[in-house]
Scaffold this motif. Sequence first.
Motif, PDB file in Angstrom:
ATOM      1  N   GLY A 154      17.699 -78.669-135.141  1.00 12.33           N
ATOM      2  CA  GLY A 154      18.954 -78.760-135.882  1.00 12.33           C
ATOM      3  C   GLY A 154      20.110 -78.060-135.186  1.00 12.33           C
ATOM      4  O   GLY A 154      21.128 -77.743-135.808  1.00 12.33           O
ATOM      5  N   MET A 155      19.966 -77.834-133.882  1.00  9.68           N
ATOM      6  CA  MET A 155      21.013 -77.158-133.103  1.00  9.68           C
ATOM      7  C   MET A 155      21.838 -78.181-132.321  1.00  9.68           C
ATOM      8  O   MET A 155      21.367 -79.285-132.037  1.00  9.68           O
ATOM      9  N   ILE A 156      23.049 -77.798-131.964  1.00 12.93           N
ATOM     10  CA  ILE A 156      23.927 -78.668-131.191  1.00 12.93           C
ATOM     11  C   ILE A 156      23.505 -78.637-129.719  1.00 12.93           C
ATOM     12  O   ILE A 156      23.222 -77.572-129.164  1.00 12.93           O
ATOM     13  N   ALA A 157      23.470 -79.822-129.113  1.00 15.84           N
ATOM     14  CA  ALA A 157      23.190 -79.924-127.680  1.00 15.84           C
ATOM     15  C   ALA A 157      24.486 -80.306-126.975  1.00 15.84           C
ATOM     16  O   ALA A 157      25.011 -81.400-127.164  1.00 15.84           O
ATOM     17  N   ASN A 158      25.019 -79.383-126.196  1.00 19.17           N
ATOM     18  CA  ASN A 158      26.212 -79.647-125.391  1.00 19.17           C
ATOM     19  C   ASN A 158      26.093 -78.838-124.101  1.00 19.17           C
ATOM     20  O   ASN A 158      25.129 -78.075-123.941  1.00 19.17           O
ATOM     21  N   PRO A 159      27.006 -78.996-123.154  1.00 20.54           N
ATOM     22  CA  PRO A 159      26.859 -78.271-121.880  1.00 20.54           C
ATOM     23  C   PRO A 159      26.702 -76.756-122.049  1.00 20.54           C
ATOM     24  O   PRO A 159      25.966 -76.127-121.276  1.00 20.54           O
ATOM     25  N   ILE A 160      27.335 -76.172-123.056  1.00 22.93           N
ATOM     26  CA  ILE A 160      27.259 -74.714-123.250  1.00 22.93           C
ATOM     27  C   ILE A 160      25.860 -74.304-123.719  1.00 22.93           C
ATOM     28  O   ILE A 160      25.245 -73.374-123.175  1.00 22.93           O
ATOM     29  N   THR A 161      25.328 -75.010-124.738  1.00 25.81           N
ATOM     30  CA  THR A 161      24.001 -74.646-125.252  1.00 25.81           C
ATOM     31  C   THR A 161      22.910 -74.943-124.222  1.00 25.81           C
ATOM     32  O   THR A 161      21.934 -74.201-124.113  1.00 25.81           O
ATOM     33  N   LEU A 162      23.087 -76.029-123.448  1.00 24.65           N
ATOM     34  CA  LEU A 162      22.115 -76.346-122.396  1.00 24.65           C
ATOM     35  C   LEU A 162      22.164 -75.298-121.285  1.00 24.65           C
ATOM     36  O   LEU A 162      21.127 -74.879-120.774  1.00 24.65           O
ATOM     37  N   LYS A 163      23.380 -74.871-120.931  1.00 23.24           N
ATOM     38  CA  LYS A 163      23.545 -73.835-119.895  1.00 23.24           C
ATOM     39  C   LYS A 163      22.793 -72.568-120.310  1.00 23.24           C
ATOM     40  O   LYS A 163      22.040 -71.984-119.518  1.00 23.24           O
ATOM     41  N   ASN A 164      22.971 -72.139-121.559  1.00 22.50           N
ATOM     42  CA  ASN A 164      22.281 -70.942-122.054  1.00 22.50           C
ATOM     43  C   ASN A 164      20.770 -71.100-121.980  1.00 22.50           C
ATOM     44  O   ASN A 164      20.055 -70.187-121.572  1.00 22.50           O
ATOM     45  N   PHE A 165      20.284 -72.275-122.372  1.00 21.48           N
ATOM     46  CA  PHE A 165      18.843 -72.535-122.371  1.00 21.48           C
ATOM     47  C   PHE A 165      18.292 -72.466-120.948  1.00 21.48           C
ATOM     48  O   PHE A 165      17.286 -71.798-120.692  1.00 21.48           O
ATOM     49  N   PHE A 166      18.944 -73.178-120.018  1.00 21.95           N
ATOM     50  CA  PHE A 166      18.442 -73.235-118.640  1.00 21.95           C
ATOM     51  C   PHE A 166      18.576 -71.894-117.919  1.00 21.95           C
ATOM     52  O   PHE A 166      17.745 -71.560-117.078  1.00 21.95           O
ATOM     53  N   GLU A 167      19.619 -71.124-118.247  1.00 31.31           N
ATOM     54  CA  GLU A 167      19.785 -69.799-117.644  1.00 31.31           C
ATOM     55  C   GLU A 167      18.645 -68.867-118.044  1.00 31.31           C
ATOM     56  O   GLU A 167      18.133 -68.117-117.213  1.00 31.31           O
ATOM     57  N   LYS A 168      18.243 -68.933-119.327  1.00 30.33           N
ATOM     58  CA  LYS A 168      17.148 -68.078-119.808  1.00 30.33           C
ATOM     59  C   LYS A 168      15.862 -68.339-119.033  1.00 30.33           C
ATOM     60  O   LYS A 168      15.086 -67.433-118.774  1.00 30.33           O
ATOM     61  N   ASP A 169      15.623 -69.599-118.684  1.00 28.21           N
ATOM     62  CA  ASP A 169      14.394 -69.975-117.970  1.00 28.21           C
ATOM     63  C   ASP A 169      14.591 -70.065-116.450  1.00 28.21           C
ATOM     64  O   ASP A 169      13.725 -70.593-115.748  1.00 28.21           O
ATOM     65  N   ASN A 170      15.730 -69.579-115.967  1.00 26.33           N
ATOM     66  CA  ASN A 170      16.052 -69.646-114.522  1.00 26.33           C
ATOM     67  C   ASN A 170      15.907 -71.066-113.963  1.00 26.33           C
ATOM     68  O   ASN A 170      15.365 -71.275-112.876  1.00 26.33           O
ATOM     69  N   MET A 171      16.372 -72.048-114.728  1.00 29.47           N
ATOM     70  CA  MET A 171      16.251 -73.455-114.315  1.00 29.47           C
ATOM     71  C   MET A 171      17.608 -74.134-114.150  1.00 29.47           C
ATOM     72  O   MET A 171      17.662 -75.345-113.951  1.00 29.47           O
ATOM     73  N   LEU A 172      18.688 -73.372-114.222  1.00 28.04           N
ATOM     74  CA  LEU A 172      20.020 -73.978-114.179  1.00 28.04           C
ATOM     75  C   LEU A 172      20.248 -74.746-112.878  1.00 28.04           C
ATOM     76  O   LEU A 172      20.794 -75.854-112.884  1.00 28.04           O
ATOM     77  N   ASN A 173      19.808 -74.185-111.757  1.00 20.59           N
ATOM     78  CA  ASN A 173      19.979 -74.867-110.457  1.00 20.59           C
ATOM     79  C   ASN A 173      19.149 -76.144-110.381  1.00 20.59           C
ATOM     80  O   ASN A 173      19.533 -77.100-109.702  1.00 20.59           O
ATOM     81  N   ASP A 174      18.008 -76.153-111.078  1.00 20.20           N
ATOM     82  CA  ASP A 174      17.127 -77.336-111.058  1.00 20.20           C
ATOM     83  C   ASP A 174      17.782 -78.569-111.680  1.00 20.20           C
ATOM     84  O   ASP A 174      17.387 -79.694-111.395  1.00 20.20           O
ATOM     85  N   VAL A 175      18.762 -78.338-112.559  1.00 22.54           N
ATOM     86  CA  VAL A 175      19.432 -79.468-113.218  1.00 22.54           C
ATOM     87  C   VAL A 175      20.857 -79.676-112.704  1.00 22.54           C
ATOM     88  O   VAL A 175      21.655 -80.372-113.329  1.00 22.54           O
ATOM     89  N   GLY A 176      21.173 -79.081-111.571  1.00 19.82           N
ATOM     90  CA  GLY A 176      22.480 -79.313-110.949  1.00 19.82           C
ATOM     91  C   GLY A 176      23.551 -78.295-111.298  1.00 19.82           C
ATOM     92  O   GLY A 176      24.704 -78.457-110.919  1.00 19.82           O
ATOM     93  N   GLY A 177      23.197 -77.263-112.063  1.00 17.47           N
ATOM     94  CA  GLY A 177      24.156 -76.220-112.411  1.00 17.47           C
ATOM     95  C   GLY A 177      25.076 -76.610-113.558  1.00 17.47           C
ATOM     96  O   GLY A 177      25.034 -77.731-114.063  1.00 17.47           O
TER      97      GLY A 177
END
Length: 199
Positions: A67-90
């Motif tokens: 029930g959460m919003i998916a947008n570049p900001i929420t995705l960025k936070n998610f991928f940063e927590k898992d150290n995967m931001l570079n894997d998806v193009g930053g």
Amino acid sequence: MEEIKKLKKNQENKQPSNLEAEQALLGSILVNNDIIDEVSSLVSSNIFYDPAHVKIYEVIESLNNKGMIANPITLKNFFEKDNMLNDVGGTEYLVKLTRFSSSTKQAIDYAKIIHEMYLRRELVQISDLYIKSNSNNLTYSTKILDCIQQIRTIRFIEDIGQDHVLLKRLLLIIKHKVHDKTKLYVLSQLKSALYYSNY
């Protein structure tokens, strides 16, 4: 001569895909999360071709289910927590995807394209598998060629179940009915149809 060999190898390794359709669908969902409900029967994370798009869609689905919003900001936070931001193009790529956004109707069309490309990749895999197999059965090459003709003419089938029926039909015919002498020819025709069908 080397360039020609390289080009030929690239063509052989290239799988049916449409990265622009994947980008447009993801961008549309990131702008309007309601679209995910419209395409959920057509699309799941495993049918995307680009590995980054697979991960992005997985996270979008996960956030949506909570029930959460998916947008570049929420995705960025998610991928940063898992150290995967570079894997998806930053962050830049996540924001760039939103520039490809479109209407709900267009997003559904993109979902259908992605679904069809996935089926085509599956069929290429099947044809590769049976080209290498050694079963000896009766020749039903005309039925296979009929199926290939159907693949050539697929255009946004409204009932997606029809795609699965075609896939199963091809699988059964190839597995049980194709004689070794015709198998290689028939399956090479199948691969050609899957790679080069015009839209």
